[in-house]
Design a protein around this motif. Sequence first.
Motif, PDB file in Angstrom:
ATOM      1  N   GLY A 177       0.915 -35.768  31.408  1.00 21.00           N
ATOM      2  CA  GLY A 177      -0.129 -35.013  31.747  1.00 21.00           C
ATOM      3  C   GLY A 177      -0.683 -33.507  31.526  1.00 21.00           C
ATOM      4  O   GLY A 177       0.699 -33.130  31.031  1.00 21.00           O
ATOM      5  N   LEU A 178      -2.002 -33.309  31.500  1.00 19.48           N
ATOM      6  CA  LEU A 178      -2.205 -31.794  30.928  1.00 19.48           C
ATOM      7  C   LEU A 178      -1.154 -31.039  32.171  1.00 19.48           C
ATOM      8  O   LEU A 178      -1.146 -30.304  31.015  1.00 19.48           O
ATOM      9  N   GLY A 179      -1.349 -31.521  33.259  1.00 16.40           N
ATOM     10  CA  GLY A 179       0.092 -30.229  34.145  1.00 16.40           C
ATOM     11  C   GLY A 179       0.686 -30.038  33.213  1.00 16.40           C
ATOM     12  O   GLY A 179       1.178 -29.248  33.258  1.00 16.40           O
ATOM     13  N   SER A 180       1.506 -30.738  33.045  1.00 21.57           N
ATOM     14  CA  SER A 180       3.089 -30.705  32.603  1.00 21.57           C
ATOM     15  C   SER A 180       2.904 -29.969  31.282  1.00 21.57           C
ATOM     16  O   SER A 180       3.746 -28.956  31.248  1.00 21.57           O
ATOM     17  N   SER A 181       1.986 -29.675  30.353  1.00 30.09           N
ATOM     18  CA  SER A 181       1.789 -29.228  28.939  1.00 30.09           C
ATOM     19  C   SER A 181       1.351 -27.572  29.455  1.00 30.09           C
ATOM     20  O   SER A 181       2.159 -26.842  29.524  1.00 30.09           O
ATOM     21  N   ILE A 182       0.546 -27.238  30.443  1.00 32.61           N
ATOM     22  CA  ILE A 182      -0.011 -26.254  31.203  1.00 32.61           C
ATOM     23  C   ILE A 182       1.622 -25.657  31.686  1.00 32.61           C
ATOM     24  O   ILE A 182       1.867 -24.391  31.578  1.00 32.61           O
ATOM     25  N   ALA A 183       1.576 -26.323  32.552  1.00 32.89           N
ATOM     26  CA  ALA A 183       3.439 -25.942  33.071  1.00 32.89           C
ATOM     27  C   ALA A 183       4.590 -25.615  32.331  1.00 32.89           C
ATOM     28  O   ALA A 183       5.426 -24.670  32.304  1.00 32.89           O
ATOM     29  N   PHE A 184       4.864 -26.366  31.358  1.00 38.05           N
ATOM     30  CA  PHE A 184       6.309 -26.410  30.161  1.00 38.05           C
ATOM     31  C   PHE A 184       5.409 -24.877  29.480  1.00 38.05           C
ATOM     32  O   PHE A 184       6.537 -23.756  29.125  1.00 38.05           O
ATOM     33  N   ALA A 185       4.397 -24.748  28.812  1.00 32.79           N
ATOM     34  CA  ALA A 185       3.611 -23.365  28.093  1.00 32.79           C
ATOM     35  C   ALA A 185       3.660 -22.009  29.180  1.00 32.79           C
ATOM     36  O   ALA A 185       4.258 -21.262  28.400  1.00 32.79           O
ATOM     37  N   THR A 186       3.243 -21.826  29.834  1.00 34.08           N
ATOM     38  CA  THR A 186       3.869 -21.259  30.993  1.00 34.08           C
ATOM     39  C   THR A 186       4.949 -20.823  31.037  1.00 34.08           C
ATOM     40  O   THR A 186       5.766 -19.447  31.008  1.00 34.08           O
ATOM     41  N   GLY A 187       5.730 -21.961  31.676  1.00 37.27           N
ATOM     42  CA  GLY A 187       7.272 -21.277  31.681  1.00 37.27           C
ATOM     43  C   GLY A 187       7.752 -20.681  30.299  1.00 37.27           C
ATOM     44  O   GLY A 187       8.668 -19.802  30.474  1.00 37.27           O
ATOM     45  N   GLU A 188       7.338 -20.836  29.218  1.00 36.83           N
ATOM     46  CA  GLU A 188       7.805 -20.325  27.721  1.00 36.83           C
ATOM     47  C   GLU A 188       7.682 -19.360  27.691  1.00 36.83           C
ATOM     48  O   GLU A 188       8.266 -18.385  27.491  1.00 36.83           O
ATOM     49  N   ILE A 189       6.092 -18.618  28.538  1.00 34.73           N
ATOM     50  CA  ILE A 189       5.478 -17.505  27.771  1.00 34.73           C
ATOM     51  C   ILE A 189       6.196 -16.749  29.312  1.00 34.73           C
ATOM     52  O   ILE A 189       7.174 -14.988  28.725  1.00 34.73           O
ATOM     53  N   ASN A 190       6.661 -17.399  30.505  1.00 34.81           N
ATOM     54  CA  ASN A 190       7.029 -16.228  31.495  1.00 34.81           C
ATOM     55  C   ASN A 190       8.544 -16.199  30.980  1.00 34.81           C
ATOM     56  O   ASN A 190       8.833 -14.815  31.205  1.00 34.81           O
ATOM     57  N   GLU A 191       9.256 -16.528  30.568  1.00 32.42           N
ATOM     58  CA  GLU A 191      10.778 -16.784  30.383  1.00 32.42           C
ATOM     59  C   GLU A 191      10.728 -15.740  28.812  1.00 32.42           C
ATOM     60  O   GLU A 191      11.689 -14.886  28.645  1.00 32.42           O
ATOM     61  N   LYS A 192       9.583 -15.597  27.238  1.00 29.69           N
ATOM     62  CA  LYS A 192      10.268 -15.133  26.365  1.00 29.69           C
ATOM     63  C   LYS A 192       9.450 -13.961  25.871  1.00 29.69           C
ATOM     64  O   LYS A 192       9.047 -13.437  25.383  1.00 29.69           O
ATOM     65  N   HIS A 193       8.303 -13.808  27.425  1.00 26.65           N
ATOM     66  CA  HIS A 193       7.095 -13.083  26.493  1.00 26.65           C
ATOM     67  C   HIS A 193       6.805 -12.478  27.763  1.00 26.65           C
ATOM     68  O   HIS A 193       5.913 -12.450  27.923  1.00 26.65           O
ATOM     69  N   ALA A 194       7.299 -11.121  28.196  1.00 27.76           N
ATOM     70  CA  ALA A 194       7.207 -10.550  29.721  1.00 27.76           C
ATOM     71  C   ALA A 194       6.101  -9.721  29.141  1.00 27.76           C
ATOM     72  O   ALA A 194       5.510  -9.039  30.002  1.00 27.76           O
ATOM     73  N   ASP A 195       5.666  -9.583  27.946  1.00 30.54           N
ATOM     74  CA  ASP A 195       4.168  -7.944  27.329  1.00 30.54           C
ATOM     75  C   ASP A 195       3.141  -9.045  27.857  1.00 30.54           C
ATOM     76  O   ASP A 195       1.819  -8.551  27.860  1.00 30.54           O
ATOM     77  N   ILE A 196       3.118 -10.683  27.985  1.00 32.09           N
ATOM     78  CA  ILE A 196       1.833 -11.164  28.503  1.00 32.09           C
ATOM     79  C   ILE A 196       1.725 -11.101  30.141  1.00 32.09           C
ATOM     80  O   ILE A 196       2.524 -11.243  30.753  1.00 32.09           O
ATOM     81  N   LYS A 197      -0.038 -10.500  30.138  1.00 31.06           N
ATOM     82  CA  LYS A 197      -0.416 -10.357  31.149  1.00 31.06           C
ATOM     83  C   LYS A 197      -0.804 -11.872  32.069  1.00 31.06           C
ATOM     84  O   LYS A 197      -1.067 -11.932  32.625  1.00 31.06           O
ATOM     85  N   ALA A 198      -1.196 -12.321  30.818  1.00 25.58           N
ATOM     86  CA  ALA A 198      -2.576 -13.272  31.456  1.00 25.58           C
ATOM     87  C   ALA A 198      -2.559 -14.188  30.533  1.00 25.58           C
ATOM     88  O   ALA A 198      -1.934 -13.777  28.792  1.00 25.58           O
ATOM     89  N   VAL A 199      -2.873 -15.714  30.722  1.00 30.31           N
ATOM     90  CA  VAL A 199      -3.098 -16.826  29.672  1.00 30.31           C
ATOM     91  C   VAL A 199      -4.085 -17.507  29.955  1.00 30.31           C
ATOM     92  O   VAL A 199      -4.775 -17.916  31.397  1.00 30.31           O
ATOM     93  N   LEU A 200      -4.870 -17.602  28.320  1.00 27.07           N
ATOM     94  CA  LEU A 200      -6.558 -18.610  28.819  1.00 27.07           C
ATOM     95  C   LEU A 200      -5.900 -19.444  28.156  1.00 27.07           C
ATOM     96  O   LEU A 200      -5.147 -19.271  26.947  1.00 27.07           O
TER      97      LEU A 200
END
Length: 200
Positions: free
Chosen positions: A78-101
């Motif tokens: 479901g949708l929550g899985s995609s949100i968690a997956f994208a957040t994980g990728e950004i959290n690990e690989k893009h420390a310069d990103i401070k917020a996600v829309l």
Amino acid sequence: MNQVALVLLAAGSSKRMGQPKQLLPWNDSTLLGHAIKNILSTGAFKLFLVLGAHSDQITAKVDLSGMTVLINENWQQGLGSSIAFATGEINEKHADIKAVLFLLADQPFIESTHLDNIIQLHFREQESIVLTRNKEYRGVPVLFPRKFFPELLVLSNDEGAKKVIASHKEHVMEVVTRNETADIDTFDTYVKLRQLNKER
């Protein structure tokens, strides 16, 4: 600098539609192509696209240039899985990103100006969740600052991030839009919204 990533969620199987809704015609493109064109004109720092079901078919038919494509192998959750997956990728690989829309690929009337308004409010209120409001509707597109990433990372069901928003009502701000916020879950809805689009 307070960088914002924009994540377009398009991993669902369109089960109720009976065909990949990402590829349904919209204007001179597809629903997904229209959404991508829209977000390419925003002021977001980086653009991500989450695919899952029908990913091979979609990547073969839609121009994804300008997007970082993420394939969620657990899209069935479901949708929550995609949100968690994208957040994980950004959290690990893009420390310069401070917020996600986050936004959905099947809300074709959401305009880039509305997304930019959300981003601009975030620049002023950097600790707040910023969601979309239209009459009684409150929801996606919605922005989360990095401090909420730990809660987004554990989402798994099809309710998206409603639980996170409900848990932090004191930190929620709204950006009002007059755009139609309906998403497209059935073919009947698609036909109605496409007719509405022609009448605009």
